[in-house]
Design a protein around this motif. Structure first.
Motif: not given
Length: 638
Positions: A591-608
């Protein structure tokens, strides 16, 4: 008593220099220190009180770090730390936070491993001894001397402990396995072998049935496991032994605590506020909270655990197949002693046996029952094979209650950050993330109901949800909430939580919260709606994701119409987690509209992380309203 002996102990060599009387005085001083430390700081006090004499004797007889000690779980290593240069961390209140609650090589050369899970000491010891013997064969010498595994506190019930015993007997060579038999796990110990250990105790180690000898191991029994003189004598006799031996010692967990026989300060009969200098064998002394925490409201895992158990208990009389399973640690998760007693056969404590508990649940479900397996996120990690094979592959209706999940200031062995990446990437597992107590009860009712689903994992609400509900004008007693709750979903149908819920409609930006991050998502939405001199108000769409095992493709596609930005919030590891899948959905959309949506992800880094305050971690990961609002405004102004 000779005063100040402990403060003069800087290395094990200082223990070697003490007289026999000073050794006994040191034990008394350590026990007093542990009780004071427990009252002020908290920790695994009962298990350490039981091994005071053993640990002093070990350092009296052996030469650490040339001789290697591997403490199983290592929550009973406080005394070991005191005797290896870290005593001030227990004596000086201003330094209480300097050491972890478990062994850690970064702290001292006397700690071989970072350990926080159960049953591994014998296997680790086998590995150390194997390399030592290979080195000696090749060169005639090794940096490793005697290898001593110290296992107890219910750890022997772990399957890997038996695997280690089996290997040790065949491997041969110097290996000393000390079984600290205190007749306890966290709560009582469970399993047929504990009856055999009782017979060994009753017969002074001479009972005909001896599980250690059955493995082909040499064996010695020590009844006086809290007598330092006896232990020094026995350990001197086995030091340098040329074959594996089990030294079975009988100790008293919580020695020095008030046994509380006449106390009414709790259902387990343990008076934590006024410990007295004699035996105190009770569940509460395993982990002692500092005095400052007494009287505080229940924490989230206990609160929502009690609510879940109360909801299930209402159904026991009519549902013989409904069974709650806990692989030890029941009290941590709100499975109270009163509930256990009332539940009868509807509750099973398998001991510290996460893998067995998961396979056991699969068996119950296959037979038509409805098992509910409850334990911590960090302990569920041990069940990955059973989760995939016995549970998911067999499409059985087992419910898994995941406690302590999410980003936290826990030590590096008990992080709850990694569970979503594990559960959500196993086929045929429905992973649910409630954002309220009522949602949790609805999810539990469906998961344990007649629907033909497979495995359901419920990520129990955390402190963020509890704080939000505590502030709300509502009945807050967990038992009352469970009693008054009627499921608001069809518990016999398909998963009613597959679709994300739009909590508030908006435009331009959609904030997708998952489980414990919903309060933050709501806070961000409110902050964006504020109009000030620098920023125009933004009416964001607020979405409760409800689950993290599948994408709600229909809703995500719908958001592409009218939203330039989608923001995902999760309190788990980003890499391999839920938010990245949302990003991939839009990136791969036709979907053209969907492919142009920008996404920001917030969560934890891969670390101990190790005991980093939660606020600091949230700042590190950008999981704050200020940071996320700033990022959103910056992107939308481009």
């Amino acid at each position: 008593m000779t005063a100040g002996i402990l403060s003069s102990i800087h290395t094990p060599a200082d223990v070697h220099a003490l007289s026999a009387q000073q050794l006994r005085d040191l034990c008394f001083e350590i026990r007093t220190t542990l009780l004071d430390y427990g009252r002020k700081h908290g920790g695994h006090i009962g298990s350490n009180l039981g091994v005071v004499e053993l640990t002093v004797a070990l350092h009296r007889v052996f030469n650490s770090p040339h001789d290697r000690f591997i403490f199983d779980v290592s929550h009973q290593s406080y005394v070991h730390k005191m005797l290896t240069g870290r005593a001030e961390a227990y004596l000086d209140e201003s330094r209480f936070g300097e050491v972890t609650g478990f062994t850690n090589p970064l702290e001292s050369e006397h700690d071989s491993f970072v350990l926080g899970h159960t049953g591994t000491s014998i296997s680790l010891a086998c590995g150390l001894a194997k390399t030592r013997d290979m080195q000696r064969t090749a060169t005639g010498e090794s940096a490793i001397g005697n290898v001593i595994a110290i296992i107890g506190d219910g750890s022997l019930s772990s399957a890997i402990a038996f695997e280690g015993l089996n290997n040790a007997a065949e491997q041969g060579g110097n290996l000393i396995i000390i079984v600290n038999d205190n007749e306890m796990s966290i709560a009582e110990d469970f399993g047929g072998m504990y009856g055999q250990l009782a017979k060994l105790r009753a017969s002074d180690g001479t009972a005909e049935l001896n599980l250690f000898k059955a493995f082909g191991l040499d064996y010695r029994y020590v009844e006086q496991g809290n007598d330092v003189d006896t232990l020094v004598e026995v350990l001197n006799e086995v030091k340098g032994i040329d074959h594996p031996i089990v030294v079975h010692i009988h100790t008293t967990k919580g020695l020095g605590f008030d046994d509380g026989e006449e106390s009414d300060n709790g259902s387990d009969g343990c008076n934590q506020t006024n410990p007295q200098p004699h035996a105190g064998k009770c569940e509460a002394n395993h982990w002692q909270d500092p005095e400052a925490s007494l009287g505080k409201p229940l924490d989230a895992r206990k609160y929502y655990g009690e609510m879940a158990m109360a909801s299930l208990e209402r159904r026991f009389s009519n549902e013989p197949g409904l069974v709650v399973i806990s692989p030890a640690t029941p009290g941590s998760n709100g499975i109270t002693r009163d509930f256990r007693e009332r539940a009868g056969a509807h509750y099973v404590d398998t001991g510290i046996t996460e893998e067995h508990a998961a396979a056991f649940a699969a068996g119950i479900a296959k037979a038509g029952g409805r098992p509910v397996l409850a334990t911590s996120a960090t302990f569920f990690q041990r069940t990955f094979d059973q989760l995939q094979q016995e549970l998911a592959l067999n499409h059985v209706p087992a419910t898994l209650l995941i406690f302590g999940a999410g980003i936290s200031g826990a030590d590096n062995t008990h992080s709850g950050t990694f569970d979503m990446t594990m559960f959500a990437n196993v086929p045929d597992v429905t992973c649910l993330a409630p954002a309220s107590g009522e949602q949790m009860l609805d999810m539990l009712a469906w998961a344990t109901g007649p629907s033909g689903h497979g495995v359901v994992a419920i990520r129990m609400p955390g402190e963020q949800i509890l704080a939000l509900e505590r502030a709300a004008d509502m009945a807050f007693d967990p038992l009352q909430r469970a009693e008054e709750h009627d499921p608001a979903v069809n518990i016999a149908g398909a998963c009613p939580f597959a679709r994300y819920q739009i909590v508030q409609p908006g435009r331009d930006v959609a904030i997708l919260g998952l489980g414990n991050t919903m309060p933050l998502a709501a806070e961000i939405t409110s902050a964006l709606a504020e109009n000030d001199e620098e920023h125009a108000a933004i009416t964001a769409t607020l979405v409760d994701a409800l689950q993290y095992s599948t994408m709600d493709a229909e809703l995500l596609a719908m958001l592409a119409d009218g939203h330039r930005l989608v923001v995902t919030l999760e309190d788990g590891q980003l890499e391999g987690g839920w938010g990245e899948k949302v990003t991939a959905f839009y990136a791969n959309s036709s979907n053209t509209k969907a492919s142009h949506v920008r996404v920001l992800n917030f969560g934890a880094a891969k670390e101990f992380t190790d005991r980093v305050p939660l606020g600091e971690l949230n700042e590190r990961y950008g999981l704050t309203s200020e940071t996320i609002v700033s990022r959103i405004r910056g992107i939308l102004s481009e």
